[in-house]
Design a protein around this motif. Structure first.
Motif, short mmCIF file in Angstrom:
data_model
loop_
_atom_site.label_atom_id
_atom_site.label_comp_id
_atom_site.label_asym_id
_atom_site.label_seq_id
_atom_site.Cartn_x
_atom_site.Cartn_y
_atom_site.Cartn_z
N VAL A 36 0.84 -1.20 0.00
CA VAL A 36 0.00 0.00 0.00
C VAL A 36 0.88 1.25 0.00
O VAL A 36 0.62 2.20 -0.73
CB VAL A 36 -0.96 -0.01 1.21
N ARG A 38 2.25 2.25 -3.40
CA ARG A 38 1.28 2.78 -4.36
C ARG A 38 0.56 4.00 -3.85
O ARG A 38 -0.37 4.49 -4.47
CB ARG A 38 0.25 1.71 -4.71
N ARG A 39 0.97 4.49 -2.71
CA ARG A 39 0.29 5.62 -2.07
C ARG A 39 0.31 6.87 -2.96
O ARG A 39 1.33 7.21 -3.53
CB ARG A 39 0.98 5.91 -0.75
N ILE A 91 -8.62 1.18 2.11
CA ILE A 91 -8.51 -0.14 1.48
C ILE A 91 -8.76 -1.19 2.55
O ILE A 91 -8.10 -1.19 3.59
CB ILE A 91 -7.11 -0.33 0.87
N GLY A 99 -8.26 -4.49 4.21
CA GLY A 99 -7.16 -5.45 4.17
C GLY A 99 -7.56 -6.86 4.53
O GLY A 99 -6.71 -7.67 4.88
N LEU A 118 -8.18 -4.11 -2.90
CA LEU A 118 -6.96 -4.85 -2.55
C LEU A 118 -6.45 -5.68 -3.74
O LEU A 118 -5.25 -5.86 -3.90
CB LEU A 118 -7.23 -5.76 -1.35
N PHE A 163 -3.51 -4.61 -5.97
CA PHE A 163 -2.14 -4.59 -5.44
C PHE A 163 -1.42 -5.90 -5.74
O PHE A 163 -2.06 -6.95 -5.82
CB PHE A 163 -2.16 -4.38 -3.92
#
Length: 100
Positions: free
Chosen positions: A13, A16-17, A25, A27, A73, A76
């Motif tokens: 995370v 990709r912030r 998101i 989790g 999610l 990712f």
């Protein structure tokens, strides 16, 4: 889930912030596990004749089901590696080692 998986998720995370946007998101793993299943995993992992019973009684206001929406999610490069049963067993072992 266990801490190693959570750390990997947080790292994915963070990579990709976006600086201009805050995004929530979930989790979770996206698979439901009942209270009775968790109780069985916990007592089986604890050993020593441990017993737990879930009455199945639902109180007013209790949610019927809680399963994570993993839609965001899935974007990712991440997947849960440790199944719930192993995560609980490892936690029980850690806890018992710390208490002794």
């Amino acid at each position: 889930m266990n801490v190693q998986d959570v750390v990997e998720l947080l790292a994915a995370v963070a990579q990709r912030r976006s600086q201009d946007k805050f995004e929530v998101i979930n989790g979770g793993c996206g698979a439901g596990t009942t209270v009775a299943e968790i109780a069985a995993i916990l007592t089986g992992s604890w050993g020593d004749g441990a017993q737990a019973r879930f009455s199945g009684v639902v109180r007013p206001g209790d949610p019927f089901s809680l399963v994570a929406d993993i839609g965001k999610l899935q974007a990712f490069p991440f997947s849960w590696d440790v199944p719930v049963s192993r995560g609980v067993a490892e936690y029980v072992k850690w806890f018992k080692d710390e208490v002794r």
